[in-house]
Motif scaffolding. Structure first.
Motif, mmCIF file in Angstrom:
data_model
loop_
_atom_site.group_PDB
_atom_site.id
_atom_site.type_symbol
_atom_site.label_atom_id
_atom_site.label_comp_id
_atom_site.label_asym_id
_atom_site.label_seq_id
_atom_site.Cartn_x
_atom_site.Cartn_y
_atom_site.Cartn_z
ATOM 1 N N ILE A 157 2.360 15.717 0.704
ATOM 2 C CA ILE A 157 1.493 14.987 1.640
ATOM 3 C C ILE A 157 1.593 13.466 1.493
ATOM 4 O O ILE A 157 1.719 12.764 2.489
ATOM 5 C CB ILE A 157 0.039 15.496 1.538
ATOM 6 N N PRO A 158 1.564 12.909 0.246
ATOM 7 C CA PRO A 158 1.675 11.444 0.158
ATOM 8 C C PRO A 158 2.927 10.909 0.858
ATOM 9 O O PRO A 158 2.843 9.903 1.580
ATOM 10 C CB PRO A 158 1.727 11.197 -1.349
ATOM 11 N N LEU A 176 2.274 10.900 4.468
ATOM 12 C CA LEU A 176 1.359 9.820 4.849
ATOM 13 C C LEU A 176 2.104 8.502 4.908
ATOM 14 O O LEU A 176 1.884 7.691 5.817
ATOM 15 C CB LEU A 176 0.214 9.716 3.849
ATOM 16 N N ILE A 209 0.837 -1.200 0.000
ATOM 17 C CA ILE A 209 0.000 0.000 0.000
ATOM 18 C C ILE A 209 0.875 1.254 0.000
ATOM 19 O O ILE A 209 0.610 2.212 -0.729
ATOM 20 C CB ILE A 209 -0.945 -0.009 1.213
ATOM 21 N N TYR A 210 1.959 1.239 0.784
ATOM 22 C CA TYR A 210 2.822 2.425 0.849
ATOM 23 C C TYR A 210 3.537 2.658 -0.481
ATOM 24 O O TYR A 210 3.692 3.800 -0.915
ATOM 25 C CB TYR A 210 3.844 2.306 1.986
ATOM 26 N N ARG A 259 2.063 6.885 -6.614
ATOM 27 C CA ARG A 259 1.027 7.806 -7.076
ATOM 28 C C ARG A 259 1.376 9.250 -6.726
ATOM 29 O O ARG A 259 0.939 10.170 -7.400
ATOM 30 C CB ARG A 259 -0.336 7.476 -6.458
ATOM 31 N N PHE A 306 2.400 1.865 -3.380
ATOM 32 C CA PHE A 306 1.366 2.395 -4.271
ATOM 33 C C PHE A 306 1.195 3.893 -4.039
ATOM 34 O O PHE A 306 1.195 4.690 -4.973
ATOM 35 C CB PHE A 306 0.053 1.658 -3.996
ATOM 36 N N LEU A 307 1.075 4.265 -2.758
ATOM 37 C CA LEU A 307 0.859 5.677 -2.430
ATOM 38 C C LEU A 307 2.059 6.518 -2.845
ATOM 39 O O LEU A 307 1.911 7.595 -3.436
ATOM 40 C CB LEU A 307 0.603 5.809 -0.924
#
Lengths: 121, 501
Positions: free
Chosen positions: A74-75, A78, A42-43, A49, A45-46
């Motif tokens: 921000i990504p 996160l 997931i990380y 992106r 992917f983020l």
């Protein structure tokens, strides 16, 4: 044709492998590994992106340039926060596994549940 | 900005900072410090409710210097204030009521850590109630998950408690991964993390039909994840062992507030992020309705088959969570209001049951088995009366919250029409009948004469426990008698909570 989204594909593969392990494997250590892989997917992917090729992090050193010179920070923020959360969850899960293994000498969650169920509480 | 609007921020930051301090204080000081902070948060929530309820106003509270849609925000209105008051009040009374057992169950050098965990749990609950930002939701959901694991495992060094803590963690890690994926996909799709901007971006996407598959995932993933975390049937497998083996404070908090915290987040996701119309379009409500109905019946059936009293109460929680999901699944304003009323009534009644069953067991030679509780009410009358009140509320006797919420659920189902009405009424009737069987059986048992005489060596539960049981009983009675105004307040709160149904 060249692939431009290799990172996302890798992320999906990581998520798939990790989630299958977490869901289906009965071994606690493998479950923890699966959880780490799932979250890494997931990380990744983020992070993928959130990155735009050719731009840099918005750290101003030589005066402010045009908006197009920077990526949204921000990504990345996160991802860092998320990694901290995963580390904490993994640590708790490892501590639990450690204690269960010391009591029952097995890592199989079904066997542990069976053995524990036979004990008087 | 008036000072009272900072109450939400204070109710998150105070317990969070207080937890750090509690972990280094000696046990006695840590316990007092925790009680003090929980009192402060409860008082603050009261004040906030008084301020927001009359005009039913909601306000956004920007964090830092970046306004919407970039910065982080809190949002508070009547419904948030009500939930905050409920959660902090139940946490406070659970701690007070289980204080003596806490000191027996947990060695004194670990009590400070336990208090720190309680405060972290409180901070996470308040953050979930107030935050308006999806990633903040994720972070605090994780804090609550870990704190919940500590509550389950705090008493046991081995045995069913520890094994159920492992199963709880596995279930919750799966849900965490799904929740995180859902939030990241939402961010990727809409470019926002604040709830209102996400909602504004999702509506046109849904209407235009673009990104249909990712949008379905965005809708389904967080709902599924939160349903797993709230222990909706069939994701409840860890519940009976965990509730039965935790210390009374832990069991009361796990059943009373932890599951409910996730439900509040779910409400936010449905009303504020995805919007009810999109949820209905995706068919999520019907899924929740069916699983809720299944949980209502299966939880009650299993509760009836238990021979240990704590496991029976735990199984009844599975059924009661089903009621709440059934109400949400009706997808009407009346259904959601009834579900929220049931949530509040169940939080009060279930923590009352878990706190009162412990003195009853203590007066019967620490027996967990139902048969061993014969005459326990005669040996510990205050706890017996409190247990009876909580049990009657779950069964649904008039003037108690369980009755009003079941009637409201039935009314909401009647207004819905079609298959849903018949399904809802049938499972309501069946589940209530089963409730009567297992709860009244236990109530009759604890008041029937016989059983072993009271062991004089067992100390009485103490004034703190009696105070907490009394206050929780008063809360139950109050919720039941004032159900009309409470329902009105819930509806007013729902109207400003997000997009109304």
């Amino acid at each position: 044709m060249s692939l431009t989204n290799l990172e996302e594909l890798t992320a999906i593969a990581l998520f798939g492998i990790g989630f299958t392990l977490l869901l289906l494997d009965r071994n606690l250590i493998k479950k923890i590994l699966g959880f780490s892989m799932t979250d890494s997917g997931i990380y990744l992917f983020l992070a993928a992106r959130g990155y735009v090729a050719g731009r840099t992090a918005p750290i101003v050193t030589e005066g402010v340039q045009a908006v197009e010179a920077y990526v949204n920070p921000i990504p990345a923020g996160l991802v860092l926060t998320g990694i901290v959360v995963s580390v904490a969850s993994t640590a708790v899960m490892l501590a639990l596994t450690f204690r269960l293994y010391r009591s029952y000498h097995t890592l199989n969650l079904d066997e542990i549940t069976n053995l524990a169920g036979k004990e008087a509480d | 900005m008036p000072l009272w609007q900072s109450i939400p921020l204070a109710s998150i930051l105070l317990p969070l900072a207080g937890a750090a301090l509690a972990s280094v204080l000696p046990a006695r000081a840590a316990r007092r410090w925790t009680v003090l902070l929980l009192c402060l948060v409860t008082g603050g929530s009261c004040l906030l409710l008084v301020r927001t309820l009359p005009g039913s106003t909601a306000f956004n509270y920007p964090m830092g210097h970046f306004g919407a849609p970039w910065g982080n925000e809190l949002r508070a209105g009547p419904l948030e204030a009500m939930m905050a008051l409920l959660f902090s009040g139940i946490s406070l009374l659970s701690l007070l009521g289980g204080m003596r057992r806490l000191q027996e169950d947990i060695t004194s050098h670990r009590q400070s850590a336990f208090c720190a965990i309680l405060l972290l749990m409180q901070a996470a609950l308040m953050a979930q109630v107030y935050t308006n930002d999806l990633f903040t939701v994720y972070v605090f959901v994780e804090i609550m998950t870990i704190a919940g694991c500590a509550l389950i495992a705090s008493r046991s060094t081995r045995g069913r408690g520890l094994a159920s803590a492992a199963r709880y963690m596995v279930m919750n890690l799966i849900a965490s991964a799904l929740l995180l994926l859902g939030i990241i996909l939402t961010y990727d799709l809409t470019g926002h993390l604040l709830m209102e901007p996400v909602q504004k971006a999702i509506l046109p996407l849904q209407q235009s039909g673009a990104y249909a598959l990712p949008l379905t995932a965005v809708i389904a993933l967080p709902v599924l994840a939160l349903a797993i975390k709230a222990a909706l049937f069939p994701f409840h497998t860890w519940v009976p062992d965990a509730y039965a083996s935790a210390t009374p404070t832990g069991a009361a908090m796990l059943s009373g507030v932890v599951c409910k915290g996730y439900l509040v987040v779910l409400l936010k996701v449905i009303f504020r992020v995805i919007t009810p119309a999109v949820v209905l379009d995706a068919g999520i409500s019907d899924v929740l309705f069916c699983f809720g109905a299944a949980g209502m019946v299966m939880g009650s059936v299993h509760a009836l088959r238990q021979t240990e009293v704590k496991r029976m109460i735990a199984w009844s929680s599975v059924a009661q969570i089903g009621y709440i999901f059934l109400g949400l699944g009706l997808h009407t304003e009346a259904g959601a209001a009834a579900a929220l009323l049931h949530l509040m009534g169940h939080a009060a009644a279930k923590s009352l049951l878990f706190l009162s069953v412990d003195p009853l067991m203590a007066a019967s030679g620490r027996q967990g088995r139902l048969e061993g509780l014969r005459g326990a009410g005669l040996r510990a009358p205050v706890a017996g009366a409190a247990f009876t009140l909580g049990a009657l509320s779950l069964v649904g006797i008039p003037f108690l919250p369980g009755f009003v919420s079941k009637v409201s659920l039935a009314r909401a189902a009647l207004a819905y029409g079609g298959l849903h009405t018949w399904g809802a009424l049938a499972v309501l009737a069946l589940s209530t009948l089963l409730n009567v069987l297992y709860m009244l059986r236990t109530v009759l048992l604890i008041w029937s004469p016989g059983g072993s005489p009271r062991d004089p060596a067992v100390p009485s539960p103490g004034p703190l426990c009696h105070l907490s049981l009394g206050l929780l009983s008063a809360a139950c009675l109050g919720l039941g008698c004032l159900a009309g105004p409470v329902l009105e307040a819930i509806r007013a709160g729902l109207a400003v909570f997000g997009i109304p149904l």
